[in-house]
Enzyme design. Structure first.
Site, mmCIF file in Angstrom:
data_model
loop_
_atom_site.group_PDB
_atom_site.id
_atom_site.type_symbol
_atom_site.label_atom_id
_atom_site.label_comp_id
_atom_site.label_asym_id
_atom_site.label_seq_id
_atom_site.Cartn_x
_atom_site.Cartn_y
_atom_site.Cartn_z
ATOM 1 N N HIS A 84 -7.385 -5.996 -0.246
ATOM 2 C CA HIS A 84 -6.253 -5.132 0.079
ATOM 3 C C HIS A 84 -5.603 -5.680 1.342
ATOM 4 C CE1 HIS A 84 -4.058 -1.356 -0.378
ATOM 5 N NE2 HIS A 84 -4.061 -1.276 0.933
ATOM 6 N N ASP A 132 -9.161 -6.302 -4.456
ATOM 7 C CA ASP A 132 -8.696 -5.071 -3.815
ATOM 8 C C ASP A 132 -9.500 -3.881 -4.334
ATOM 9 O OD1 ASP A 132 -7.290 -2.860 -2.811
ATOM 10 O OD2 ASP A 132 -5.341 -3.818 -3.070
ATOM 11 N N SER A 191 0.838 -1.197 0.000
ATOM 12 C CA SER A 191 0.000 0.000 0.000
ATOM 13 C C SER A 191 0.880 1.257 0.000
ATOM 14 C CB SER A 191 -0.963 -0.048 1.189
ATOM 15 O OG SER A 191 -1.988 0.894 1.063
#
Length: 369
Positions: A179, A144, A48
């Site tokens: 995610h 995600d 991320s």
């Protein structure tokens, strides 16, 4: 990691991210040890915001970086210093406050590659030709919704535009992953998109990244045989122009390193930087108690993402730098990939990139000639 509804002024400061974090008090900690590190074998990975920072550090210091692993991250300098572009075109982290505008071309990979070349010509980053020899693994989750898989596709396009051959780039898409930081068997369900963003995916990200970068490795041990060291991260943060430390640098007081016994004894080793994502730093205060108890995340990311198990038998020192929350500006403790620390955030002059490089230099200070 997703935005909550905020007034516009607070939204811009918070980058569409939810507040509710505190920083741990300063603690006495030692400096990093000076080891026999081959700096040319440096590698980096992250998830991320840590994935975006991975690419930034890799491109800024490509002369020493051998390879990178990018989980749920995007192209270099994708935000162009624009918070709205960061949360709407390079990710969907601005929703529901900011409408997601991610498309297969929203990052403009060719333009970002051209911008990187221009920055290299000015000496702001290392020559981009050095990136072409890197070994790069990207990991994206098909489920995600925060950094959609098409961003990973544009990351691959960015690397291709810089001359990275297809044989050096491995793009992995996990069909059941949201995610999350995929692991073999630790964390929450792989398809869940919530804290601590570490998921049981039957995929050993750490092992796959390190093996792709360095080639075949010896099998990992069942438990760490080396030592986790909490060190004084402040010692490596550059002072601002006034000569004082700037509290807006987004860096915690301490960070972690894992040192295998062989490296501590002076054998030649290499170093890998492992960067956590938003809401994963040691000082982040989650809404729900983290696994294992306590208020803060602590060593949740450091000790459960699998890097240490591979490090012992393969002469790898693992560095776990720590970002920290800044109320309203960076409440989720993300790494700076949009400019909250200043306009030079993606260059060798950026405070976070300078700090990471200072850590590498300190670790390699014991290198034998």
């Amino acid at each position: 990691m997703r935005a909550s509804a905020l007034p516009l002024s607070r939204r811009l400061l918070a980058l569409g991210l939810v507040a509710g974090t505190l920083s741990l008090p300063a603690t006495a900690a030692p400096p990093l040890p000076a080891l026999n590190i081959d700096i040319s074998q440096t590698s980096v990975s992250g998830i991320s915001s840590g994935g975006f920072m991975t690419v930034q550090f890799q491109v800024a210091h490509s002369s020493i970086v051998k390879g990178a692993g990018v989980v749920a991250g995007g192209p270099y300098n994708c935000s162009q210093g624009d918070v709205m572009r960061a949360v709407a075109q390079c990710s969907c982290t601005g929703e529901p406050t900011v409408q997601c505008k991610v498309t297969p071309t929203s990052a403009n990979a060719p333009g970002l590659a051209a911008n990187a070349r221009a920055m290299a010509e000015k000496g702001l980053i290392d020559p981009v030709g050095d990136v072409a020899s890197d070994r790069i693994l990207t990991v994206s989750g098909a489920k995600d919704t925060l950094v959609p898989p098409v961003i990973a596709d544009q990351l691959s396009a960015f690397y291709a535009a810089l001359g990275v051959p297809a044989s050096n780039l491995s793009a992995v898409r996990l069909p059941d992953a949201a995610h999350t930081m995929p692991t073999s068997d630790y964390g929450i369900a792989c398809s869940k998109e919530t804290e601590p963003y570490i998921g049981k995916c039957g995929y050993d990200t750490a092992g796959q990244v390190l093996s792709w970068i360095y080639g075949p490795l010896k099998q990992p041990g069942s438990k760490p045989a080396g030592r986790f060291i909490e060190f004084d991260q402040r010692a490596y943060i550059p002072a601002d122009r006034s000569g004082w430390f700037n509290w807006l640098n987004g860096l915690d007081n301490t960070a972690w390193a894992y040192v295998p016994e062989s490296c501590a004894k002076g054998e030649t080793c290499r170093v890998h930087i492992a960067l956590h994502g938003c809401k994963q730093g040691q000082s982040y205060l989650p809404l729900r108690p983290p696994p294992g108890g306590g208020l803060y995340n602590g060593t949740l990311f450091v000790k459960n993402t699998g890097y240490d198990r591979w490090a012992d038998n393969n002469h790898i020192v693992v560095l776990y730098p720590q970002a920290v929350s800044i109320p309203f500006r960076n409440p989720n403790g993300c790494w700076d990939w949009w400019g909250y620390t200043g306009e030079d955030y993606a260059t060798k002059n950026g405070v976070q990139i300078r700090t990471l490089r200072a850590m590498i230099d300190a670790l390699s200070a014991g290198a034998t000639k």
